[in-house]
Motif scaffolding. Structure first.
Motif, PDB file in Angstrom:
ATOM      1  N   LEU A  13     -18.132-119.396  38.682  1.00  0.00           N
ATOM      2  CA  LEU A  13     -17.098-120.386  38.956  1.00  0.00           C
ATOM      3  C   LEU A  13     -16.520-120.110  40.333  1.00  0.00           C
ATOM      4  N   ASP A  14     -16.489-121.119  41.171  1.00  0.00           N
ATOM      5  CA  ASP A  14     -15.858-120.994  42.483  1.00  0.00           C
ATOM      6  C   ASP A  14     -14.396-121.408  42.356  1.00  0.00           C
ATOM      7  N   TYR A  56      -1.236-119.956  45.153  1.00  0.00           N
ATOM      8  CA  TYR A  56      -1.530-121.262  44.559  1.00  0.00           C
ATOM      9  C   TYR A  56      -3.004-121.301  44.171  1.00  0.00           C
ATOM     10  N   ILE A  57      -3.285-121.688  42.940  1.00  0.00           N
ATOM     11  CA  ILE A  57      -4.652-121.643  42.417  1.00  0.00           C
ATOM     12  C   ILE A  57      -5.053-123.011  41.876  1.00  0.00           C
ATOM     13  N   ASP A  58      -6.262-123.449  42.231  1.00  0.00           N
ATOM     14  CA  ASP A  58      -6.874-124.595  41.561  1.00  0.00           C
ATOM     15  C   ASP A  58      -7.559-124.074  40.313  1.00  0.00           C
ATOM     16  N   LEU A  59      -7.085-124.472  39.153  1.00  0.00           N
ATOM     17  CA  LEU A  59      -7.712-124.036  37.911  1.00  0.00           C
ATOM     18  C   LEU A  59      -9.129-124.598  37.823  1.00  0.00           C
ATOM     19  N   PRO A  60     -10.038-123.916  37.113  1.00  0.00           N
ATOM     20  CA  PRO A  60     -11.432-124.361  37.027  1.00  0.00           C
ATOM     21  C   PRO A  60     -11.556-125.841  36.616  1.00  0.00           C
ATOM     22  N   GLY A  61     -12.349-126.578  37.393  1.00  0.00           N
ATOM     23  CA  GLY A  61     -12.561-127.987  37.100  1.00  0.00           C
ATOM     24  C   GLY A  61     -11.624-128.926  37.828  1.00  0.00           C
ATOM     25  N   PHE A  62     -10.692-128.373  38.615  1.00  0.00           N
ATOM     26  CA  PHE A  62      -9.704-129.192  39.312  1.00  0.00           C
ATOM     27  C   PHE A  62      -9.631-128.795  40.784  1.00  0.00           C
ATOM     28  N   GLY A  63      -9.222-129.754  41.630  1.00  0.00           N
ATOM     29  CA  GLY A  63      -9.094-129.473  43.051  1.00  0.00           C
ATOM     30  C   GLY A  63     -10.412-128.972  43.626  1.00  0.00           C
ATOM     31  N   ARG A  78      -8.029-115.748  31.388  1.00  0.00           N
ATOM     32  CA  ARG A  78      -8.889-114.626  31.785  1.00  0.00           C
ATOM     33  C   ARG A  78      -9.450-114.842  33.185  1.00  0.00           C
ATOM     34  N   ILE A  79      -9.834-116.063  33.513  1.00  0.00           N
ATOM     35  CA  ILE A  79     -10.367-116.359  34.848  1.00  0.00           C
ATOM     36  C   ILE A  79      -9.296-116.119  35.912  1.00  0.00           C
ATOM     37  N   VAL A  80      -8.069-116.540  35.633  1.00  0.00           N
ATOM     38  CA  VAL A  80      -6.972-116.282  36.573  1.00  0.00           C
ATOM     39  C   VAL A  80      -6.764-114.778  36.728  1.00  0.00           C
ATOM     40  N   GLU A  81      -6.855-114.041  35.628  1.00  0.00           N
ATOM     41  CA  GLU A  81      -6.719-112.576  35.700  1.00  0.00           C
ATOM     42  C   GLU A  81      -7.790-111.963  36.586  1.00  0.00           C
ATOM     43  N   LEU A  82      -9.023-112.449  36.472  1.00  0.00           N
ATOM     44  CA  LEU A  82     -10.117-111.924  37.294  1.00  0.00           C
ATOM     45  C   LEU A  82      -9.864-112.202  38.776  1.00  0.00           C
ATOM     46  N   LEU A  83      -9.327-113.378  39.068  1.00  0.00           N
ATOM     47  CA  LEU A  83      -8.978-113.688  40.455  1.00  0.00           C
ATOM     48  C   LEU A  83      -7.844-112.786  40.934  1.00  0.00           C
ATOM     49  N   LEU A 158     -14.367-137.570  32.971  1.00  0.00           N
ATOM     50  CA  LEU A 158     -14.571-136.132  33.091  1.00  0.00           C
ATOM     51  C   LEU A 158     -16.050-135.805  32.916  1.00  0.00           C
ATOM     52  N   SER A 159     -16.492-134.718  33.537  1.00  0.00           N
ATOM     53  CA  SER A 159     -17.837-134.215  33.262  1.00  0.00           C
ATOM     54  C   SER A 159     -17.885-133.758  31.810  1.00  0.00           C
ATOM     55  N   GLU A 160     -19.092-133.578  31.286  1.00  0.00           N
ATOM     56  CA  GLU A 160     -19.214-133.171  29.886  1.00  0.00           C
ATOM     57  C   GLU A 160     -18.538-131.823  29.618  1.00  0.00           C
ATOM     58  N   PRO A 161     -18.724-130.790  30.480  1.00  0.00           N
ATOM     59  CA  PRO A 161     -18.006-129.526  30.228  1.00  0.00           C
ATOM     60  C   PRO A 161     -16.491-129.697  30.233  1.00  0.00           C
ATOM     61  N   MET A 162     -15.976-130.522  31.145  1.00  0.00           N
ATOM     62  CA  MET A 162     -14.532-130.706  31.215  1.00  0.00           C
ATOM     63  C   MET A 162     -14.012-131.565  30.069  1.00  0.00           C
ATOM     64  N   TYR A 163     -14.839-132.500  29.587  1.00  0.00           N
ATOM     65  CA  TYR A 163     -14.425-133.279  28.415  1.00  0.00           C
ATOM     66  C   TYR A 163     -14.330-132.372  27.188  1.00  0.00           C
ATOM     67  N   GLN A 164     -15.311-131.480  27.021  1.00  0.00           N
ATOM     68  CA  GLN A 164     -15.256-130.539  25.906  1.00  0.00           C
ATOM     69  C   GLN A 164     -14.063-129.593  26.068  1.00  0.00           C
ATOM     70  N   THR A 165     -13.777-129.207  27.308  1.00  0.00           N
ATOM     71  CA  THR A 165     -12.602-128.378  27.576  1.00  0.00           C
ATOM     72  C   THR A 165     -11.330-129.107  27.182  1.00  0.00           C
ATOM     73  N   PHE A 166     -11.242-130.378  27.575  1.00  0.00           N
ATOM     74  CA  PHE A 166     -10.070-131.186  27.224  1.00  0.00           C
ATOM     75  C   PHE A 166      -9.868-131.208  25.711  1.00  0.00           C
ATOM     76  N   LYS A 167     -10.950-131.415  24.968  1.00  0.00           N
ATOM     77  CA  LYS A 167     -10.836-131.440  23.504  1.00  0.00           C
ATOM     78  C   LYS A 167     -10.388-130.080  22.964  1.00  0.00           C
ATOM     79  N   ASN A 168     -10.825-129.007  23.630  1.00  0.00           N
ATOM     80  CA  ASN A 168     -10.434-127.662  23.186  1.00  0.00           C
ATOM     81  C   ASN A 168      -8.949-127.393  23.360  1.00  0.00           C
ATOM     82  N   VAL A 169      -8.351-127.938  24.418  1.00  0.00           N
ATOM     83  CA  VAL A 169      -6.994-127.521  24.789  1.00  0.00           C
ATOM     84  C   VAL A 169      -5.905-128.538  24.462  1.00  0.00           C
TER      85      VAL A 169
END
Length: 245
Positions: A13-14, A56-63, A78-83, A158-169
């Motif tokens: 993830l970038d 300031y951080i762009d969360l994965p899938g945004f910006g 966890r991703i924010v922690e790694l950053l 949304l892309s398919e991964p982000m749509y599934q993410t949306f449903k998760n959260v």
């Protein structure tokens, strides 16, 4: 602005981020809401709180950040922690708007600042429940291509991964997580917010022991017009933590 590649669950993830006041010793992580980006948060808070290192951080899938797998809110944390490890950043102060508030909560900072945070489950209206039932029925007949006519506005295109993410959260209830938070908490809300209503703030205020609630004129993005006062509240809250050490 900078980009760091994060390895997470065998995916790369970038993550795009920006740091202001890089020589300051107190870190303040600032997280945006669903569908937003770091530029909005920077617009609000960059002029203030010079004593803090703003991250300031762009969360994965945004910006400017990528996302090629379905995530849960705990994954975002966890991703924010790694950053943060890469940036040698501490969990002194974490500010989160809307969805970013849930991520901020899971990071367990010394000072948690919630701006119209998500995390209190609200029962869906009969109309929304009917749309969900109809879509599930259509899926049985291979008609899921009509998804965009049924999903929430936040989930369209949304892309398919982000749509599934949306449903998760989207429907998470973090009541237990709010109740177990032990740091300082400052809740700031727009009194006319319809996305995360003031009743959610009042519930969080009850759940988080010793939390402070400030209500402002405005809607879900009230902080754009009240960033100066919110910043002063954050600074005062930080000073109070020093007094008790």
């Amino acid at each position: 602005m900078a980009v760091k590649s994060i390895q997470f669950k065998e995916h790369t993830l970038d993550i795009s981020y920006e740091i202001l006041n890089p020589d300051s010793s107190v870190d303040m992580i600032i997280l945006h809401g669903w569908g937003s980006n770091k530029a909005l948060m920077k617009k609000a808070f960059a002029p203030y709180m010079d004593a803090f290192r703003h991250i300031y951080i762009d969360l994965p899938g945004f910006g400017g950040s990528t996302c090629n797998l379905a995530l849960k809110t705990s994954d975002y944390a966890r991703i924010v922690e790694l950053l943060m490890i890469h940036l040698n950043a501490s969990k002194d102060i974490i500010v989160g708007h809307s969805f970013g508030g849930k991520v901020a909560l899971l990071l367990e900072p010394s000072i948690l600042v919630l701006l119209s945070s998500a995390g209190i489950y609200r029962t869906k209206s009969l109309k929304v429940r009917a749309k969900i039932a109809l879509f599930k029925f259509l899926k049985l007949f291979g008609l899921s291509k009509f998804r965009e006519f049924f999903v929430a506005a936040d989930a369209k295109k949304l892309s398919e991964p982000m749509y599934q993410t949306f449903k998760n959260v989207v429907d998470e209830d973090f009541s237990k997580e709010f109740a177990s938070f032990t740091g300082k908490a400052l809740l700031c809300w727009g009194k006319d917010d319809t996305a995360t209503p003031l009743s959610s703030a009042e519930m969080m205020h009850k759940l988080i022991k010793g939390s402070m609630l400030s209500v402002y004129d405005g809607d879900h993005f009230f902080f754009l017009n009240h960033a100066k006062d919110i910043s002063q509240n954050i600074e005062n809250t930080f000073l109070k933590t020093l007094e008790h050490k």
